[in-house]
Design a protein around this motif. Structure first.
Motif, mmCIF file in Angstrom:
data_model
loop_
_atom_site.group_PDB
_atom_site.id
_atom_site.type_symbol
_atom_site.label_atom_id
_atom_site.label_comp_id
_atom_site.label_asym_id
_atom_site.label_seq_id
_atom_site.Cartn_x
_atom_site.Cartn_y
_atom_site.Cartn_z
ATOM 1 N N CYS A 19 33.089 -54.149 -20.549
ATOM 2 C CA CYS A 19 34.386 -53.780 -21.101
ATOM 3 C C CYS A 19 34.367 -52.264 -21.342
ATOM 4 C CB CYS A 19 34.663 -54.540 -22.394
ATOM 5 S SG CYS A 19 33.654 -53.992 -23.795
ATOM 6 N N PRO A 20 35.530 -51.661 -21.536
ATOM 7 C CA PRO A 20 35.577 -50.203 -21.748
ATOM 8 C C PRO A 20 34.722 -49.728 -22.937
ATOM 9 C CG PRO A 20 37.764 -51.013 -21.266
ATOM 10 C CD PRO A 20 36.875 -52.238 -21.435
ATOM 11 N N ASN A 21 34.702 -50.492 -24.012
ATOM 12 C CA ASN A 21 33.916 -50.079 -25.181
ATOM 13 C C ASN A 21 32.417 -50.095 -24.880
ATOM 14 O OD1 ASN A 21 36.232 -49.736 -26.712
ATOM 15 N ND2 ASN A 21 36.124 -51.784 -27.593
ATOM 16 N N CYS A 22 31.947 -51.147 -24.226
ATOM 17 C CA CYS A 22 30.516 -51.228 -23.888
ATOM 18 C C CYS A 22 30.137 -50.155 -22.870
ATOM 19 C CB CYS A 22 30.165 -52.614 -23.362
ATOM 20 S SG CYS A 22 30.220 -53.882 -24.641
ATOM 21 N N HIS A 23 31.040 -49.870 -21.933
ATOM 22 C CA HIS A 23 30.776 -48.807 -20.968
ATOM 23 C C HIS A 23 30.626 -47.461 -21.674
ATOM 24 C CE1 HIS A 23 31.530 -45.841 -17.797
ATOM 25 N NE2 HIS A 23 30.902 -46.718 -17.034
ATOM 26 N N GLY A 29 26.883 -43.443 -25.960
ATOM 27 C CA GLY A 29 26.539 -43.897 -27.301
ATOM 28 C C GLY A 29 25.178 -43.435 -27.790
ATOM 29 N N SER A 30 24.998 -43.491 -29.103
ATOM 30 C CA SER A 30 23.735 -43.054 -29.693
ATOM 31 C C SER A 30 22.584 -43.991 -29.322
ATOM 32 C CB SER A 30 23.866 -42.962 -31.216
ATOM 33 O OG SER A 30 24.156 -44.236 -31.768
ATOM 34 N N LYS A 31 22.897 -45.220 -28.908
ATOM 35 C CA LYS A 31 21.859 -46.183 -28.507
ATOM 36 C C LYS A 31 21.964 -46.506 -27.020
ATOM 37 C CE LYS A 31 21.351 -48.116 -33.022
ATOM 38 N NZ LYS A 31 20.606 -49.129 -33.701
ATOM 39 N N LYS A 32 22.426 -45.529 -26.229
ATOM 40 C CA LYS A 32 22.667 -45.797 -24.814
ATOM 41 C C LYS A 32 21.400 -46.205 -24.071
ATOM 42 C CE LYS A 32 22.503 -41.008 -23.230
ATOM 43 N NZ LYS A 32 23.261 -39.936 -22.639
ATOM 44 N N LEU A 35 20.754 -49.919 -24.775
ATOM 45 C CA LEU A 35 21.706 -50.777 -24.076
ATOM 46 C C LEU A 35 21.434 -50.764 -22.582
ATOM 47 C CD1 LEU A 35 24.123 -52.643 -23.997
ATOM 48 C CD2 LEU A 35 25.610 -50.623 -24.000
ATOM 49 N N GLN A 36 21.147 -49.596 -22.024
ATOM 50 C CA GLN A 36 20.856 -49.512 -20.594
ATOM 51 C C GLN A 36 19.650 -50.372 -20.238
ATOM 52 O OE1 GLN A 36 20.491 -45.306 -19.876
ATOM 53 N NE2 GLN A 36 22.683 -44.968 -20.006
ATOM 54 N N GLN A 37 18.620 -50.366 -21.069
ATOM 55 C CA GLN A 37 17.435 -51.181 -20.803
ATOM 56 C C GLN A 37 17.768 -52.669 -20.900
ATOM 57 O OE1 GLN A 37 14.409 -50.036 -19.656
ATOM 58 N NE2 GLN A 37 14.186 -52.201 -19.257
ATOM 59 N N SER A 38 18.567 -53.054 -21.878
ATOM 60 C CA SER A 38 18.971 -54.459 -22.003
ATOM 61 C C SER A 38 19.764 -54.904 -20.779
ATOM 62 C CB SER A 38 19.828 -54.664 -23.255
ATOM 63 O OG SER A 38 19.064 -54.492 -24.402
ATOM 64 N N LEU A 39 20.689 -54.074 -20.330
ATOM 65 C CA LEU A 39 21.480 -54.405 -19.142
ATOM 66 C C LEU A 39 20.587 -54.518 -17.908
ATOM 67 C CD1 LEU A 39 24.537 -52.075 -19.747
ATOM 68 C CD2 LEU A 39 24.506 -54.565 -19.924
ATOM 69 N N LEU A 40 19.629 -53.633 -17.783
ATOM 70 C CA LEU A 40 18.710 -53.668 -16.656
ATOM 71 C C LEU A 40 17.895 -54.956 -16.678
ATOM 72 C CD1 LEU A 40 17.561 -52.228 -14.208
ATOM 73 C CD2 LEU A 40 15.982 -51.053 -15.739
#
Length: 53
Positions: A19-23, A29-32, A35-40
């Motif tokens: 979604c736009p907010n998660c993107h 974001g400060s925790k990007k 989040l990027q690692q979780s998505l990976l």
């Protein structure tokens, strides 16, 4: 998996729908990194399921 901005492929096997907010969090974001690692991790598990049946 590599972001398109970092020369990643623009192909469905490389994509994760957000979604736009998660993107925004993933991009700025400060925790990007977290989040990027979780998505990976999620994408790798899904890819493994798709390719191994």
């Amino acid at each position: 998996m590599q972001p398109i901005a970092d020369c990643g492929r623009d192909h469905p096997v490389q994509m994760v729908a957000l979604c736009p907010n998660c993107h925004a969090v993933k991009t700025r974001g400060s925790k990007k990194e977290q989040l990027q690692q979780s998505l990976l991790d999620v994408a790798r598990k899904a890819h493994h399921r798709w390719t191994t049946g």
